[in-house]
Design an enzyme around this catalytic site. Sequence first.
Site, PDB file in Angstrom:
ATOM      1  N   HIS A  78       0.874  -1.150   0.053  1.00 27.35           N
ATOM      2  CA  HIS A  78      -0.041   0.053  -0.183  1.00 27.35           C
ATOM      3  C   HIS A  78       0.846   1.230   0.182  1.00 27.35           C
ATOM      4  CE1 HIS A  78      -3.216  -2.575   0.264  1.00 27.35           C
ATOM      5  NE2 HIS A  78      -3.749  -2.683   1.576  1.00 27.35           N
ATOM      6  N   HIS A 148      -9.827   1.627   1.063  1.00 27.36           N
ATOM      7  CA  HIS A 148      -9.593   0.478   1.903  1.00 27.36           C
ATOM      8  C   HIS A 148     -10.552   0.463   3.050  1.00 27.36           C
ATOM      9  CE1 HIS A 148      -7.474  -2.659   4.129  1.00 27.36           C
ATOM     10  NE2 HIS A 148      -6.730  -2.754   3.127  1.00 27.36           N
ATOM     11  N   GLU A 281     -11.348  -4.267  -2.305  1.00 29.27           N
ATOM     12  CA  GLU A 281     -10.590  -3.252  -2.844  1.00 29.27           C
ATOM     13  C   GLU A 281     -10.365  -3.411  -4.529  1.00 29.27           C
ATOM     14  OE1 GLU A 281      -6.955  -3.363  -0.304  1.00 29.27           O
ATOM     15  OE2 GLU A 281      -8.076  -4.842   0.819  1.00 29.27           O
TER      16      GLU A 281
END
Length: 316
Positions: A78, A148, A281
Site C-alpha cells: 500500500h 480501503h 479493494e
Amino acid sequence: MVDVLTLGATVHRVEVGCGDGVRRNVALGRDRIADLLDVEGFLGATIGRYANRIAAGRFVLDGAPVTVGTSDRGNSLHGGPEGWDKLLWTVDAHEASSVTLSLVSADGDMGFPGAVAASVTYSAEGSTVRVEHTATTDAPTVVNMTNHSYLNLDGDGAGTIDGHTLVVHADHYTPVDATGIPVGEHAPVDGTPFDLRTPTVLGPALRTDHPQVALASGIDHNFVVRGEGLRPVAVLTSPLTRTSVELLSDQPGLQVYTGNGLAGPGRAGRRYRPGDGIALEPQVYPDTPNHPDWPSARLDPGDTYRSVIEWRFGVL
C-alpha cells in the site's frame, strides 16, 4: 451520509438505512486521529502510490531498477511505510453531496519515480456512494489506487462479518506465498473456498483447511473479475439487518480481505478483532510491475490514471 477525513483522504463513516428500519454506520473507523497513524489497518484510507504488494519492494521500469519502501514481511504494501494513507490531503472542492481532495507525491516518494498529482472525489446520490481516483505524472511510474474501507452491514462494532454472504464475479483468483506475493498464474476458483460466484456465507468459507486460506488466516487474495469498464464485481449482504451493497468497479482485479489482521482501538471504547469487517479493494493485480503480461499499472506523462468505485446500498 459519508464523512471524510483529510488524513489519508479517509472514509470515516458511511451511514445507511438498513433493511430492518435502523440507520447505521457500516464503515469501520477509529475515534482518535493518533490511532489512525499509530495502528496499522488502513481503515477507510485512500491507498497509493501502489495498492497491494510489490515483491521485496523491487521492480524494473524502462530497464532501470526501482526500489521502494517495504512494510510487510519484506514487501512493499500500500505504498510503503509512509504511504498516502499517512499524509494530509488538500480539500479542493466541497459541496453538499461531494468532496474532492488532492495530494502531490514528490519524485522519489517512498522510492517511486516521478512526481504524481493525485485526487479523489467522493460523491453521494441517493443510496449510491461513488469514489473517483485520478493521477498524473511528470515521469514514467506506476500508480494503483484504491479505497480501503472495511464494511460491516450489521454496523460498526456489531461483531464479525461471519454471517454475511458474499458474491464475487470471478472465475479465477491469484494464489500467493506466505508473504502475500503471487506464486505464479491465476487459478480457477472451482472446488475451492474462493468460489464465490453464488452467495456464500463467509464464516464457514474462512474456516476451511484449504492451504491458501490457512496461509492468510482467511481470505486476502486478488480475484480476476469478469468484464471491462464500470460493471458489478461483488455483492455483500447481511441477512441479519437485511442490508446489501453492490460493488461496481472499472479495475481488472478485486482484493478481498476478510480483516484477518484487524486489531486496535475502534469507536466508543471498543477494540477490533479479526473478521470485524471486510475490505473489498478494486485495483490492478498484486505485484503487477513484476508481471509484464498482466494488466499494467504504468503511468506516463501526458496520460491520466483513472479508477471508479461505486457502493450501491440496498435493502432486502
